[in-house]
Design a protein around this motif. Structure first.
Motif, PDB file in Angstrom:
ATOM      1  N   LEU A  34     -29.844 -29.282 -14.984  1.00  0.00           N
ATOM      2  CA  LEU A  34     -28.601 -29.730 -15.591  1.00  0.00           C
ATOM      3  C   LEU A  34     -28.722 -31.152 -16.137  1.00  0.00           C
ATOM      4  CD1 LEU A  34     -25.931 -28.277 -13.140  1.00  0.00           C
ATOM      5  CD2 LEU A  34     -26.439 -27.509 -15.463  1.00  0.00           C
ATOM      6  N   SER A  59     -31.058 -26.827  -9.560  1.00  0.00           N
ATOM      7  CA  SER A  59     -29.838 -26.926 -10.351  1.00  0.00           C
ATOM      8  C   SER A  59     -29.649 -28.328 -10.922  1.00  0.00           C
ATOM      9  CB  SER A  59     -28.620 -26.548  -9.500  1.00  0.00           C
ATOM     10  OG  SER A  59     -28.719 -25.235  -9.020  1.00  0.00           O
ATOM     11  N   TRP A  81     -31.531 -27.273 -24.011  1.00  0.00           N
ATOM     12  CA  TRP A  81     -31.948 -25.881 -23.997  1.00  0.00           C
ATOM     13  C   TRP A  81     -30.719 -24.981 -24.103  1.00  0.00           C
ATOM     14  CZ3 TRP A  81     -35.802 -25.713 -19.273  1.00  0.00           C
ATOM     15  CH2 TRP A  81     -36.963 -26.426 -19.611  1.00  0.00           C
ATOM     16  N   SER A  82     -30.927 -23.784 -24.572  1.00  0.00           N
ATOM     17  CA  SER A  82     -29.840 -22.809 -24.638  1.00  0.00           C
ATOM     18  C   SER A  82     -29.473 -22.366 -23.228  1.00  0.00           C
ATOM     19  CB  SER A  82     -30.278 -21.589 -25.455  1.00  0.00           C
ATOM     20  OG  SER A  82     -31.286 -20.861 -24.769  1.00  0.00           O
ATOM     21  N   PRO A  83     -28.225 -21.915 -23.018  1.00  0.00           N
ATOM     22  CA  PRO A  83     -27.843 -21.429 -21.688  1.00  0.00           C
ATOM     23  C   PRO A  83     -28.756 -20.309 -21.191  1.00  0.00           C
ATOM     24  CG  PRO A  83     -25.901 -21.737 -23.049  1.00  0.00           C
ATOM     25  CD  PRO A  83     -27.076 -21.941 -23.952  1.00  0.00           C
ATOM     26  N   THR A  84     -29.215 -19.469 -22.104  1.00  0.00           N
ATOM     27  CA  THR A  84     -30.105 -18.375 -21.713  1.00  0.00           C
ATOM     28  C   THR A  84     -31.418 -18.899 -21.159  1.00  0.00           C
ATOM     29  OG1 THR A  84     -29.152 -16.918 -23.403  1.00  0.00           O
ATOM     30  CG2 THR A  84     -31.315 -16.308 -22.502  1.00  0.00           C
ATOM     31  N   TYR A 106     -29.517 -29.784 -19.883  1.00  0.00           N
ATOM     32  CA  TYR A 106     -28.240 -29.221 -20.313  1.00  0.00           C
ATOM     33  C   TYR A 106     -27.866 -29.770 -21.692  1.00  0.00           C
ATOM     34  CZ  TYR A 106     -23.334 -27.856 -20.378  1.00  0.00           C
ATOM     35  OH  TYR A 106     -22.126 -27.308 -20.726  1.00  0.00           O
ATOM     36  N   GLY A 107     -27.542 -28.875 -22.607  1.00  0.00           N
ATOM     37  CA  GLY A 107     -27.229 -29.279 -23.967  1.00  0.00           C
ATOM     38  C   GLY A 107     -28.445 -29.376 -24.864  1.00  0.00           C
ATOM     39  N   LEU A 136     -31.966 -21.945 -19.951  1.00  0.00           N
ATOM     40  CA  LEU A 136     -31.680 -22.647 -18.708  1.00  0.00           C
ATOM     41  C   LEU A 136     -31.613 -21.682 -17.533  1.00  0.00           C
ATOM     42  CD1 LEU A 136     -28.972 -25.339 -19.590  1.00  0.00           C
ATOM     43  CD2 LEU A 136     -31.198 -25.757 -18.548  1.00  0.00           C
ATOM     44  N   TRP A 137     -30.899 -20.575 -17.731  1.00  0.00           N
ATOM     45  CA  TRP A 137     -30.755 -19.599 -16.656  1.00  0.00           C
ATOM     46  C   TRP A 137     -32.097 -18.939 -16.329  1.00  0.00           C
ATOM     47  CZ3 TRP A 137     -28.099 -18.366 -12.670  1.00  0.00           C
ATOM     48  CH2 TRP A 137     -28.169 -17.087 -12.118  1.00  0.00           C
TER      49      TRP A 137
END
Length: 222
Positions: free
Chosen positions: A160, A156, A167-170, A164-165, A172-173
């Protein structure tokens, strides 16, 4: 007390950290998993961490973790400085290749260092406490339990801080799930080997440390 194998384990631990950090500059796909290349090797660092704490205790493991942190910081700093230094014109291609692989973006370097520090200390702490709770029985519960917690924080924090910012949230997940499942899966797969190594070291080092009166402050190096 002098140990026969502690320095060897420390060396392997540090090498795994540095190599996996370099390999993490590339995102790879392996079957259903999408993760940074360092994930292929980095789970071994947690296995070494488990072995260190289980056999030698949190205090000695803490010294090894700090040693790994210092060497990882040195490697990262060296790559960064070399990347910033000017290059002869006829070596422009080599410089570009070096920059793309070893010229670590500051966020990635910082994320790697912070995530390693947080994850390893949490892993060692959880294992030491679980050893007391289980009275030294059921080794698999604490190797897997400590890894589940330590890798949760490690993965995590790294993603992050580093991406974070960016890569896209998708993505990242997707990378988080792949990294976490793969790392914990490797720990579970290597459980029989962990048992064998721990047993060998306990017999030959004549050590099976319990952290009953240990100061768990990560900064208490003495």
């Amino acid at each position: 007390m002098r140990y026969r194998y502690l320095d060897l384990i420390t060396a392997f631990f540090v090498v795994v950290l540095v190599v996996s950090n370099v390999a993490s500059t590339k995102v790879v796909v392996l079957g259903p998993f999408t993760f940074d290349g360092g994930t292929l090797l980095f789970p071994l660092a947690y296995i070494f961490g488990d072995v260190l704490t289980e056999v030698y205790g949190y205090r000695r493991s803490r010294r090894v973790i700090w040693t790994g942190f210092a060497m990882l910081a040195l490697a990262t700093l060296t790559f960064g400085v070399v990347n910033l230094l000017p290059t002869p014109k006829d070596q422009a291609g080599t410089a570009q290749a070096f920059s793309s692989i070893l010229g670590l973006v500051p966020r990635i370097a910082l994320g790697s260092l912070v995530a390693y520090w947080v994850g390893e200390f949490i892993n060692s702490y959880v294992l030491a406490k679980m050893k007391l709770l289980t009275q030294g029985r059921w080794l698999w519960t604490r190797t897997l339990g400590s890894t589940l917690v330590g890798q949760l924080f490690d993965t995590s924090v790294f993603l992050l801080v580093a991406f974070y910012g960016v890569w896209s949230p998708t993505l990242l997940w997707t990378v988080f799930v792949s990294n976490y499942v793969f790392k914990c899966g490797v720990e579970a797969l290597f459980t029989p080997l962990t048992y064998a190594v721990v047993g060998f070291l306990k017999r030959n080092e004549q050590e099976d440390y319990y952290d009953r009166d240990t100061n768990f402050n990560p900064f208490a190096l003495r």
